[in-house]
Design an enzyme around this catalytic site. Structure first.
Site, PDB file in Angstrom:
ATOM      1  N   TRP A 190       0.861  -1.179   0.000  1.00 13.30           N
ATOM      2  CA  TRP A 190       0.000   0.000   0.000  1.00 13.30           C
ATOM      3  C   TRP A 190       0.898   1.229   0.000  1.00 13.30           C
ATOM      4  O   TRP A 190       1.871   1.292   0.745  1.00 13.30           O
ATOM      5  CB  TRP A 190      -0.921   0.059   1.230  1.00 13.30           C
ATOM      6  CG  TRP A 190      -1.608   1.396   1.272  1.00 13.30           C
ATOM      7  CD1 TRP A 190      -2.602   1.828   0.462  1.00 13.30           C
ATOM      8  CD2 TRP A 190      -1.253   2.518   2.105  1.00 13.30           C
ATOM      9  NE1 TRP A 190      -2.903   3.145   0.741  1.00 13.30           N
ATOM     10  CE2 TRP A 190      -2.102   3.583   1.732  1.00 13.30           C
ATOM     11  CE3 TRP A 190      -0.306   2.718   3.114  1.00 13.30           C
ATOM     12  CZ2 TRP A 190      -2.027   4.838   2.357  1.00 13.30           C
ATOM     13  CZ3 TRP A 190      -0.227   3.962   3.732  1.00 13.30           C
ATOM     14  CH2 TRP A 190      -1.089   5.004   3.344  1.00 13.30           C
ATOM     15  N   GLU A 230      -3.089  -2.865  -2.465  1.00 14.64           N
ATOM     16  CA  GLU A 230      -4.228  -2.270  -1.748  1.00 14.64           C
ATOM     17  C   GLU A 230      -4.557  -0.883  -2.269  1.00 14.64           C
ATOM     18  O   GLU A 230      -3.724   0.019  -2.252  1.00 14.64           O
ATOM     19  CB  GLU A 230      -3.902  -2.200  -0.247  1.00 14.64           C
ATOM     20  CG  GLU A 230      -5.011  -1.554   0.577  1.00 14.64           C
ATOM     21  CD  GLU A 230      -4.680  -1.496   2.059  1.00 14.64           C
ATOM     22  OE1 GLU A 230      -3.535  -1.825   2.438  1.00 14.64           O
ATOM     23  OE2 GLU A 230      -5.571  -1.105   2.842  1.00 14.64           O
ATOM     24  N   LYS A 232      -6.996   2.726  -2.433  1.00 16.39           N
ATOM     25  CA  LYS A 232      -7.612   3.653  -1.486  1.00 16.39           C
ATOM     26  C   LYS A 232      -8.306   4.766  -2.253  1.00 16.39           C
ATOM     27  O   LYS A 232      -7.896   5.107  -3.361  1.00 16.39           O
ATOM     28  CB  LYS A 232      -6.518   4.227  -0.580  1.00 16.39           C
ATOM     29  CG  LYS A 232      -7.034   4.949   0.633  1.00 16.39           C
ATOM     30  CD  LYS A 232      -5.903   5.254   1.602  1.00 16.39           C
ATOM     31  CE  LYS A 232      -6.468   5.930   2.833  1.00 16.39           C
ATOM     32  NZ  LYS A 232      -5.454   6.138   3.860  1.00 16.39           N
ATOM     33  N   ASP A 264      -9.771  -3.011   1.445  1.00 20.12           N
ATOM     34  CA  ASP A 264      -9.882  -2.481   2.805  1.00 20.12           C
ATOM     35  C   ASP A 264     -11.274  -1.888   2.942  1.00 20.12           C
ATOM     36  O   ASP A 264     -11.679  -1.030   2.138  1.00 20.12           O
ATOM     37  CB  ASP A 264      -8.790  -1.414   3.012  1.00 20.12           C
ATOM     38  CG  ASP A 264      -8.761  -0.856   4.427  1.00 20.12           C
ATOM     39  OD1 ASP A 264      -9.834  -0.468   4.938  1.00 20.12           O
ATOM     40  OD2 ASP A 264      -7.672  -0.780   5.023  1.00 20.12           O
ATOM     41  N   HIS A 267     -11.851   1.937   2.638  1.00 18.70           N
ATOM     42  CA  HIS A 267     -11.231   2.665   1.516  1.00 18.70           C
ATOM     43  C   HIS A 267     -12.159   2.973   0.351  1.00 18.70           C
ATOM     44  O   HIS A 267     -11.699   3.149  -0.775  1.00 18.70           O
ATOM     45  CB  HIS A 267     -10.020   1.889   0.995  1.00 18.70           C
ATOM     46  CG  HIS A 267      -8.832   1.966   1.909  1.00 18.70           C
ATOM     47  ND1 HIS A 267      -7.590   1.510   1.579  1.00 18.70           N
ATOM     48  CD2 HIS A 267      -8.714   2.469   3.159  1.00 18.70           C
ATOM     49  CE1 HIS A 267      -6.759   1.722   2.574  1.00 18.70           C
ATOM     50  NE2 HIS A 267      -7.417   2.292   3.552  1.00 18.70           N
ATOM     51  N   HIS A 291      -8.798  -6.233   4.403  1.00 15.70           N
ATOM     52  CA  HIS A 291      -8.471  -5.445   5.576  1.00 15.70           C
ATOM     53  C   HIS A 291      -9.805  -5.054   6.182  1.00 15.70           C
ATOM     54  O   HIS A 291     -10.461  -4.134   5.694  1.00 15.70           O
ATOM     55  CB  HIS A 291      -7.678  -4.187   5.199  1.00 15.70           C
ATOM     56  CG  HIS A 291      -6.203  -4.406   5.108  1.00 15.70           C
ATOM     57  ND1 HIS A 291      -5.308  -3.384   4.916  1.00 15.70           N
ATOM     58  CD2 HIS A 291      -5.471  -5.540   5.216  1.00 15.70           C
ATOM     59  CE1 HIS A 291      -4.080  -3.894   4.891  1.00 15.70           C
ATOM     60  NE2 HIS A 291      -4.160  -5.194   5.067  1.00 15.70           N
ATOM     61  N   ASP A 299     -12.014   9.101   8.554  1.00 17.94           N
ATOM     62  CA  ASP A 299     -11.088   8.066   9.010  1.00 17.94           C
ATOM     63  C   ASP A 299     -11.489   6.693   8.498  1.00 17.94           C
ATOM     64  O   ASP A 299     -12.648   6.297   8.596  1.00 17.94           O
ATOM     65  CB  ASP A 299     -11.035   8.035  10.541  1.00 17.94           C
ATOM     66  CG  ASP A 299     -10.104   6.939  11.037  1.00 17.94           C
ATOM     67  OD1 ASP A 299      -8.978   6.860  10.519  1.00 17.94           O
ATOM     68  OD2 ASP A 299     -10.506   6.158  11.912  1.00 17.94           O
ATOM     69  N   ASP A 301     -10.097   3.898   9.643  1.00 19.94           N
ATOM     70  CA  ASP A 301      -9.471   2.906  10.512  1.00 19.94           C
ATOM     71  C   ASP A 301     -10.001   2.859  11.945  1.00 19.94           C
ATOM     72  O   ASP A 301      -9.220   2.801  12.889  1.00 19.94           O
ATOM     73  CB  ASP A 301      -7.956   3.151  10.534  1.00 19.94           C
ATOM     74  CG  ASP A 301      -7.355   3.074   9.146  1.00 19.94           C
ATOM     75  OD1 ASP A 301      -7.298   1.974   8.594  1.00 19.94           O
ATOM     76  OD2 ASP A 301      -6.986   4.129   8.602  1.00 19.94           O
ATOM     77  N   ASP A 331      -7.409  -4.029  10.074  1.00 20.48           N
ATOM     78  CA  ASP A 331      -6.641  -2.799   9.877  1.00 20.48           C
ATOM     79  C   ASP A 331      -7.354  -1.620  10.517  1.00 20.48           C
ATOM     80  O   ASP A 331      -8.227  -1.006   9.911  1.00 20.48           O
ATOM     81  CB  ASP A 331      -6.420  -2.544   8.376  1.00 20.48           C
ATOM     82  CG  ASP A 331      -5.488  -1.351   8.148  1.00 20.48           C
ATOM     83  OD1 ASP A 331      -4.904  -0.863   9.132  1.00 20.48           O
ATOM     84  OD2 ASP A 331      -5.356  -0.918   6.994  1.00 20.48           O
TER      85      ASP A 331
HETATM   86  C1  RNT Z   1      -3.809   2.781   4.773  1.00 19.96           C
HETATM   87  C2  RNT Z   1      -3.968   1.326   4.474  1.00 19.96           C
HETATM   88  C3  RNT Z   1      -2.856   0.461   5.015  1.00 19.96           C
HETATM   89  C4  RNT Z   1      -2.394   0.889   6.380  1.00 19.96           C
HETATM   90  C5  RNT Z   1      -1.352   0.002   6.973  1.00 19.96           C
HETATM   91  C6  RNT Z   1      -0.731   0.591   8.191  1.00 19.96           C
HETATM   92  O1  RNT Z   1      -4.899   3.496   4.431  1.00 19.96           O
HETATM   93  O2  RNT Z   1      -5.188   0.866   4.956  1.00 19.96           O
HETATM   94  O3  RNT Z   1      -3.249  -0.860   4.984  1.00 19.96           O
HETATM   95  O4  RNT Z   1      -3.455   1.005   7.274  1.00 19.96           O
HETATM   96  O5  RNT Z   1      -0.429  -0.317   6.013  1.00 19.96           O
HETATM   97 ZN    ZN Z   2      -5.570  -1.267   4.892  1.00 19.79          ZN
END
Ligand code: RNT
Ligand code: ZN
Length: 423
Positions: A190, A230, A232, A264, A267, A291, A299, A301, A331
């Site tokens: 990523w 990955e 985003k 993810d 994302h 993820h 955010d 996460d 994640d």
């Molecule tokens: C970031 C991605 C990635 C990170 C990690 C720390 O937006 O989700 O996976 O969270 O690599």
């Molecule tokens: Zn991620």
């Protein structure tokens, strides 16, 4: 430790639940056997706010952010492993560790393009002793050569070279993990590359990224190392354009055929769920990395909760028969609550969502759907939401020798008082 429920109460509730599920055609024992086989990859970075051990004062960059200053964060690899040991002891089943390159252990500074397996030997020894597979990630952020927001798609070939070398070094380390632990390592790339404001040229950075990736993945490292990419939608400071978008990586994974796609859950656009993407993507790529996260406004996460999104993802994995083709990782990073609790709550929720998905009479629902009886389908799906899955979960925890119900919290609080408060 106050008891959440006696063993006998758990067993009684389980027997009743098992009968209720049997009545709708669900074999609970079979669901539990399947659940016990699934290894979740626990992300190391929840334990120290994505800091790593390269430099104690390192600043987190790359458009991701951890907020909160709850006391007790891990400052060394030993502390992080100690914390992880406790978290794993609160989860039913055997699980994996997801490491980032900045979690290396060295006496002197090692440049990222010069990291080697020996810098991770401490992790390998620990993983061997505790039966954890390891997954890996190049760290293409929190570094002077990433501070202008570009890495693998950087206009400067020298900077690109540095990050290409870093990613290749990571794949070699991944292959070492896979071989040493007898379980393939998924190494996930990523990168944060993108622009705050709308660019004029959206194409050139993507062309550069394709070139960098092709160089990184040139050498086949299967079966010990598997590669993932990955995407985003946006990050902090890359609100208008991200080079590695979903279309970019989906196309890349399909075109190259030997790269996994990482989805993810934080994302994408807020009303877009990755659940619906799984069945499409798996028609064209062999395997997926997930993820599991929770997006909240800007955010991506937050700690995973047992919400519709997590449930829908697990339902898709189970209904499609994809458990063997999907690698499940977590994640999120939250420094506003006890970090071990964040890990534990998120991981237990992911497992619980998976259990709920496994406790579904899918064949029967499929029949209703095929017969065009959408009335019964809706009624059935709604009724499933209040089936006694928690009794099955408690029993699973009891049988696996891990805390039942909320009693894991007492253990974490005790650890906070005796260990974390001394840091
Ligand atoms: C970031 C991605 C990635 C990170 C990690 C720390 O937006 O989700 O996976 O969270 O690599
Ligand atoms: Zn991620």
């Amino acid at each position: 430790m106050p008891t959440y429920a006696t063993d006998q109460q758990v067993l009684r509730a389980y027997e009743l639940a098992k009968e209720r599920y049997a009545a709708i055609g669900v074999d609970v024992e079979q669901a539990l056997a399947q659940l016990a086989e699934v290894a979740i990859s626990l992300h190391c970075w929840q334990g120290d706010d994505v800091g790593g051990f390269e430099d104690p004062d390192a600043e987190l960059t790359g458009g991701i952010a951890v907020t909160g200053n709850y006391p007790g964060k891990a400052r060394t690899a030993d502390e992080l492993r100690q914390d992880l040991d406790l978290v794993y002891s609160l989860l039913p089943g055997d699980h994996r560790l997801n490491l980032h390159a900045i979690y290396l252990e060295t006496d002197q500074k090692v440049e990222r393009n010069e990291i080697r397996p020996e810098h991770f030997q401490g992790w390998v020894d620990w993983a061997k002793a505790h039966n954890h597979g390891i997954d890996f990630n190049p760290t293409c952020f929190s570094h002077p050569l990433a501070n202008d927001g570009f890495t693998l798609a950087h206009p400067d070939p020298g900077v690109r070279r540095f990050w290409i070398e870093h990613c290749i070094a990571c794949r070699e380390i991944g292959a070492y993990f896979g071989q040493a632990l007898g379980s393939p390592c998924v190494t996930n790339v990523w990168i944060p590359d993108g622009y705050k404001d709308a660019p004029v040229d959206r194409l050139a950075p993507r062309e550069r990224l394709v070139e960098s990736l092709d160089e990184i993945f040139a050498q086949d490292m299967t079966p010990h190392n598997l590669d993932a990419v990955e995407a985003k939608l946006f990050g902090i400071g890359s609100e208008s354009y991200v080079v590695g978008s979903h279309e970019f990586y989906l196309g890349y994974a399909v075109a190259r055929g030997n790269v996994l796609l990482c989805l993810d859950s934080g994302h994408f656009h807020p009303t877009e769920s990755i659940a619906d993407k799984i069945s499409s993507v798996l028609l064209y790529v062999d395997e997926l990395l997930l993820h599991i996260s929770r997006g909240v406004r800007w955010d991506s996460d937050h700690v995973v909760t047992l919400n519709d999104d997590a449930l829908a993802i697990m339902q898709e994995v189970v209904r499609g028969g994809f458990l063997g083709r999907v690698h499940i990782g977590l994640d999120f990073f939250d420094a506003s609550i006890n970090r071990l609790a964040a890990w534990t709550i998120g991981a237990r929720n992911a497992l619980k969502a998976l259990l709920i998905a496994l406790l579904e009479p899918t064949e029967r629902l499929r029949e209703l759907e095929m017969a065009g009886d959408y009335t019964a389908r809706l009624a059935f799906l709604e009724a499933l939401k209040t089936m006694p899955f928690d009794a099955v979960w408690d029993y699973h925890c009891l049988r696996s020798g891990v805390p039942v119900g909320l009693s894991y919290l007492d253990i974490i609080k005790e650890y906070e008082a005796s260990v974390l408060s001394q840091r």
